[in-house]
Scaffold this active site. Sequence first.
Site, PDB file in Angstrom:
ATOM      1  N   LYS A 110       0.838  -1.200   0.000  1.00 49.61           N
ATOM      2  CA  LYS A 110       0.000   0.000   0.000  1.00 49.61           C
ATOM      3  C   LYS A 110       0.873   1.251   0.000  1.00 49.61           C
ATOM      4  O   LYS A 110       2.046   1.194   0.393  1.00 49.61           O
ATOM      5  CB  LYS A 110      -0.900   0.000   1.231  1.00 49.61           C
ATOM      6  CG  LYS A 110      -2.094  -0.923   1.093  1.00 49.61           C
ATOM      7  CD  LYS A 110      -3.158  -0.521   2.084  1.00 49.61           C
ATOM      8  CE  LYS A 110      -4.515  -1.009   1.676  1.00 49.61           C
ATOM      9  NZ  LYS A 110      -5.567  -0.492   2.554  1.00 49.61           N
ATOM     10  N   GLU A 137     -12.231 -11.433   7.797  1.00 49.59           N
ATOM     11  CA  GLU A 137     -10.968 -11.131   7.105  1.00 49.59           C
ATOM     12  C   GLU A 137      -9.808 -11.798   7.854  1.00 49.59           C
ATOM     13  O   GLU A 137      -9.667 -11.636   9.061  1.00 49.59           O
ATOM     14  CB  GLU A 137     -10.733  -9.616   7.066  1.00 49.59           C
ATOM     15  CG  GLU A 137      -9.418  -9.254   6.366  1.00 49.59           C
ATOM     16  CD  GLU A 137      -9.148  -7.751   6.337  1.00 49.59           C
ATOM     17  OE1 GLU A 137      -9.347  -7.146   5.286  1.00 49.59           O
ATOM     18  OE2 GLU A 137      -8.761  -7.203   7.376  1.00 49.59           O
ATOM     19  N   HIS A 153      -0.198   1.686  12.937  1.00 54.14           N
ATOM     20  CA  HIS A 153      -1.595   1.767  13.384  1.00 54.14           C
ATOM     21  C   HIS A 153      -1.706   2.675  14.613  1.00 54.14           C
ATOM     22  O   HIS A 153      -2.606   3.515  14.696  1.00 54.14           O
ATOM     23  CB  HIS A 153      -2.100   0.351  13.690  1.00 54.14           C
ATOM     24  CG  HIS A 153      -3.578   0.264  13.865  1.00 54.14           C
ATOM     25  ND1 HIS A 153      -4.181   0.434  15.082  1.00 54.14           N
ATOM     26  CD2 HIS A 153      -4.585   0.034  12.986  1.00 54.14           C
ATOM     27  CE1 HIS A 153      -5.498   0.307  14.941  1.00 54.14           C
ATOM     28  NE2 HIS A 153      -5.759   0.067  13.672  1.00 54.14           N
TER      29      HIS A 153
HETATM   30  P1  0O2 Z   1      -8.540  -1.674  12.164  1.00 54.16           P
HETATM   31  O1  0O2 Z   1      -8.379  -0.691  13.260  1.00 54.16           O
HETATM   32  O2  0O2 Z   1      -7.348  -2.581  12.004  1.00 54.16           O
HETATM   33  O3  0O2 Z   1      -9.828  -2.430  12.251  1.00 54.16           O
HETATM   34  P2  0O2 Z   1      -9.137   0.608   3.505  1.00 54.16           P
HETATM   35  O4  0O2 Z   1     -10.315   1.398   3.019  1.00 54.16           O
HETATM   36  O5  0O2 Z   1      -8.011   0.504   2.515  1.00 54.16           O
HETATM   37  O6  0O2 Z   1      -8.663   1.040   4.883  1.00 54.16           O
HETATM   38  P3  0O2 Z   1     -10.615  -1.925   3.359  1.00 54.16           P
HETATM   39  O7  0O2 Z   1     -11.214  -1.651   2.013  1.00 54.16           O
HETATM   40  O8  0O2 Z   1     -11.548  -2.139   4.490  1.00 54.16           O
HETATM   41  O9  0O2 Z   1      -9.554  -0.849   3.788  1.00 54.16           O
HETATM   42  O10 0O2 Z   1      -9.738  -3.217   3.241  1.00 54.16           O
HETATM   43  P4  0O2 Z   1      -8.239  -3.508   3.501  1.00 54.16           P
HETATM   44  O11 0O2 Z   1      -7.358  -2.716   2.633  1.00 54.16           O
HETATM   45  O12 0O2 Z   1      -8.165  -4.997   3.393  1.00 54.16           O
HETATM   46  O13 0O2 Z   1      -7.967  -3.043   5.004  1.00 54.16           O
HETATM   47  C1  0O2 Z   1      -8.573  -3.630   6.081  1.00 54.16           C
HETATM   48  C2  0O2 Z   1      -7.627  -3.678   7.271  1.00 54.16           C
HETATM   49  O14 0O2 Z   1      -6.269  -3.913   6.860  1.00 54.16           O
HETATM   50  C3  0O2 Z   1      -7.531  -2.395   8.066  1.00 54.16           C
HETATM   51  O15 0O2 Z   1      -8.623  -2.273   8.906  1.00 54.16           O
HETATM   52  C4  0O2 Z   1      -6.210  -2.618   8.808  1.00 54.16           C
HETATM   53  O16 0O2 Z   1      -6.347  -3.569   9.845  1.00 54.16           O
HETATM   54  C5  0O2 Z   1      -5.361  -3.240   7.726  1.00 54.16           C
HETATM   55  N1  0O2 Z   1      -4.686  -2.177   6.962  1.00 54.16           N
HETATM   56  C6  0O2 Z   1      -4.941  -1.804   5.695  1.00 54.16           C
HETATM   57  N2  0O2 Z   1      -4.133  -0.806   5.331  1.00 54.16           N
HETATM   58  C7  0O2 Z   1      -3.324  -0.545   6.379  1.00 54.16           C
HETATM   59  C8  0O2 Z   1      -2.240   0.382   6.593  1.00 54.16           C
HETATM   60  O17 0O2 Z   1      -1.852   1.186   5.738  1.00 54.16           O
HETATM   61  N3  0O2 Z   1      -1.656   0.357   7.841  1.00 54.16           N
HETATM   62  C9  0O2 Z   1      -2.044  -0.504   8.816  1.00 54.16           C
HETATM   63  N4  0O2 Z   1      -1.402  -0.457   9.991  1.00 54.16           N
HETATM   64  N5  0O2 Z   1      -3.060  -1.386   8.627  1.00 54.16           N
HETATM   65  C10 0O2 Z   1      -3.684  -1.403   7.437  1.00 54.16           C
HETATM   66  P5  0O2 Z   1      -9.088  -0.848   9.442  1.00 54.16           P
HETATM   67  O18 0O2 Z   1     -10.568  -0.800   9.474  1.00 54.16           O
HETATM   68  O19 0O2 Z   1      -8.435   0.249   8.668  1.00 54.16           O
HETATM   69  O20 0O2 Z   1      -8.538  -0.761  10.864  1.00 54.16           O
END
Ligand code: 0O2
Length: 204
Positions: A110, A137, A153
């Site tokens: 990413k 997931e 994070h």
């Molecule tokens: P949390 O607090 O972990 O629950 P997006 O819109 O890109 O954020 P999408 O479409 O929901 O995400 O799917 P994706 O890309 O699979 O990301 C889902 C989860 O992947 C995130 O959940 C994070 O846990 C992890 N993730 C994705 N991108 C990053 C990043 O750049 N840094 C970190 N540390 N984790 C990431 P949430 O809901 O964002 O957060």
Amino acid sequence: MNWQVKLAPYSQVVAELKVKLRGMRAQFEYESSHSPIEFVTGRVKPVDSIIRKAEKKKIPLDQIDEQMQDIAGLRVVCQFVDDIYTVVDMIRSREDLSIIEEKDYITNKKESGYRSYHMIINYPVETIHGMKKVIAEIQIRTLAMNFWATNEHSLNYKYEGAIPSEIQTRLKKAAEAAFKLDEEMSKIKNEVQEAQRYFHHKTT
Ligand code: 0O2
């Protein structure tokens, strides 16, 4: 919305998948072979995060079951990059779940520097109202990727998603360093595993 009722099937899914994925690790250990799984964690997304994400992505709250894929989240952490793909193959061949989508953020990292392999699955769970298919997931990553993602994070949380650019630059450098570490460790994987087998043998 009664969140406890709404999230009950998700809690059940996280609990069941934790047992199953941890069971895979245990089986490797019983057979004294290298486990591709170092550890497994899982969580149900906290209600405030669900609401925040729904607002950000314009998902109506009555559609989160279909449109929010990470309410039930499992994380499988591996020692080596190769191990990630072993775990992916094992999950693909399981008969107790079906795969909806795979996102390879290892080959395609990413913009933030984030690396991890995501599998979006459909998992049938028995509830008191019958069978329900729940989306979950599974994030699969190395220890080094996990170290980076956990720190990033925390910073994202601290800066409410707006990490200052100089810290972002450092994070990108740190992501590359973590990737280099994974590459270097892969080169001495056999040595490390042999040492670990020897150690395991001596202590059992
Ligand atoms: P949390 O607090 O972990 O629950 P997006 O819109 O890109 O954020 P999408 O479409 O929901 O995400 O799917 P994706 O890309 O699979 O990301 C889902 C989860 O992947 C995130 O959940 C994070 O846990 C992890 N993730 C994705 N991108 C990053 C990043 O750049 N840094 C970190 N540390 N984790 C990431 P949430 O809901 O964002 O957060």
